[in-house]
Design a protein around this motif. Structure first.
Motif, mmCIF file in Angstrom:
data_model
loop_
_atom_site.group_PDB
_atom_site.id
_atom_site.type_symbol
_atom_site.label_atom_id
_atom_site.label_comp_id
_atom_site.label_asym_id
_atom_site.label_seq_id
_atom_site.Cartn_x
_atom_site.Cartn_y
_atom_site.Cartn_z
ATOM 1 N N LYS A 59 12.018 -11.078 -39.586
ATOM 2 C CA LYS A 59 10.595 -10.866 -39.790
ATOM 3 C C LYS A 59 10.406 -10.110 -41.099
ATOM 4 C CE LYS A 59 9.385 -10.739 -34.875
ATOM 5 N NZ LYS A 59 8.770 -9.941 -33.775
ATOM 6 N N ASN A 60 9.505 -10.585 -41.927
ATOM 7 C CA ASN A 60 9.165 -9.940 -43.206
ATOM 8 C C ASN A 60 10.326 -9.929 -44.193
ATOM 9 O OD1 ASN A 60 6.605 -9.307 -42.128
ATOM 10 N ND2 ASN A 60 7.441 -7.457 -41.189
ATOM 11 N N ALA A 61 11.288 -10.819 -43.998
ATOM 12 C CA ALA A 61 12.424 -10.904 -44.923
ATOM 13 C C ALA A 61 13.092 -12.259 -44.747
ATOM 14 C CB ALA A 61 13.424 -9.783 -44.666
ATOM 15 N N SER A 62 13.887 -12.657 -45.737
ATOM 16 C CA SER A 62 14.644 -13.905 -45.652
ATOM 17 C C SER A 62 15.863 -13.814 -46.550
ATOM 18 C CB SER A 62 13.783 -15.114 -46.041
ATOM 19 O OG SER A 62 13.299 -14.983 -47.365
ATOM 20 N N VAL A 63 16.872 -14.669 -46.271
ATOM 21 C CA VAL A 63 18.097 -14.720 -47.063
ATOM 22 C C VAL A 63 18.297 -16.158 -47.521
ATOM 23 C CG1 VAL A 63 20.579 -14.324 -47.108
ATOM 24 C CG2 VAL A 63 19.115 -12.827 -45.739
ATOM 25 N N LEU A 64 18.444 -16.365 -48.829
ATOM 26 C CA LEU A 64 18.671 -17.689 -49.402
ATOM 27 C C LEU A 64 20.028 -17.710 -50.079
ATOM 28 C CD1 LEU A 64 15.185 -18.211 -51.127
ATOM 29 C CD2 LEU A 64 15.846 -18.827 -48.784
#
Length: 285
Positions: A59-64
């Motif tokens: 939630k409120n973040a992501s990893v690419l």
């Protein structure tokens, strides 16, 4: 559209096949997946103050993942954090130094550097507090986080030492190396089966987390501090003995406990943590 703070993690494989800008298909893919899952779990803890054992939706973040580059085998993880996330026990800190410090401390603790502590001022002050800030979660228990990271980090280490495929893996910010995985850290994360038999050790509690009930104990027989958590058969009525022992440590007069424990050891037999079955006050010599 939410404002995103962008942070980059450089993951570099070196030695053997990696120096040819390649990795073995299965072990390499398993390793990349393991590192990504580990970062995911740490980021969740950083954002929410909660330790989870699986890489569930953030939630409120992501990893690419960014493509691999020439020069050994290098790829980047792009960490995107939504600005002004919900306030948690570790604060709504978007600054890169605090995030990188949290990742470094978590990964070092999980790979055998049991004394690793936060270095940035804001994060260090948080962990030096005796009580959590009002209306906020206590800081994440790094020992608890270390334990749940083991599965992901076992996968992350998969190609190291396999027929000379990879010598080491480094993870860092764009400017600084944060942690290195090698034969020694691979030994640490690959845990032996938990000891079946109970043994009695004597020591004193040096740290205690009232939320997770994990502790740190100086074991006289080992001559060092070891993480410890209650085993399934531990009686909650004995928790007061842990705080009694901790109080003695805090005032410079360690209150010793005799503890029945089971060992959890690394692949080479080094004690990683203890599972506490029961305890009692040690007799005064």
């Amino acid at each position: 559209m939410p404002v995103l703070a962008e942070h980059r993690l450089k993951v570099k494989y070196e030695g053997g096949l990696a120096d040819q800008n390649a990795l073995p298909g299965y072990d390499g893919a398993t390793s990349i997946d393991g590192i990504t899952r580990a970062v995911h779990i740490v980021l969740h803890a950083y954002m929410t103050g909660e330790v989870i054992s699986r890489a569930t939706a953030l939630k409120n973040a992501s990893v690419l993942i960014k493509p691999a580059r020439q020069g050994s085998f290098i790829f980047e993880l792009l960490v995107l954090i939504e600005a002004y996330p919900a306030t948690t026990g570790i604060g709504a800190a978007l600054g890169a130094p605090m995030l990188y410090d949290f990742i470094k401390t978590a990964f070092k603790r999980a790979t055998g550097s049991l004394d690793a502590e936060p270095e940035t001022t804001s994060l260090r002050k948080l962990y030096e507090r005796k009580e959590p800030p009002p209306l906020k979660r206590p800081p994440v228990d790094f020992d608890e986080l270390s334990e749940v990271l083991e599965g992901s980090l076992q996968d992350a280490h998969r190609p190291i030492g396999v027929d000379g495929t990879v010598g080491k893996i480094s993870i860092g910010s764009p400017r600084h190396e944060l942690v290195v995985f090698n034969d020694n850290t691979k030994d640490w994360v690959n845990t032996r089966e938990e000891g079946v038999g109970l043994e009695v050790v004597r020591g004193n509690i040096t740290r205690y987390n009232s939320l997770s009930r994990n502790s740190r104990v100086f074991v006289d027989q080992f001559g060092r501090v070891v993480p410890m958590r209650p085993d399934a058969d531990f009686s909650v009525g004995d928790l007061s003995l842990l705080t009694w022992s901790l109080h003695g440590s805090n005032i410079g007069a360690p209150n010793k406990l005799d503890m029945r424990v089971r060992r959890v050891s690394s692949a080479s037999g080094r004690v990683k943590r203890l599972l506490l079955s029961d305890c009692q006050r040690a007799p005064i010599d």
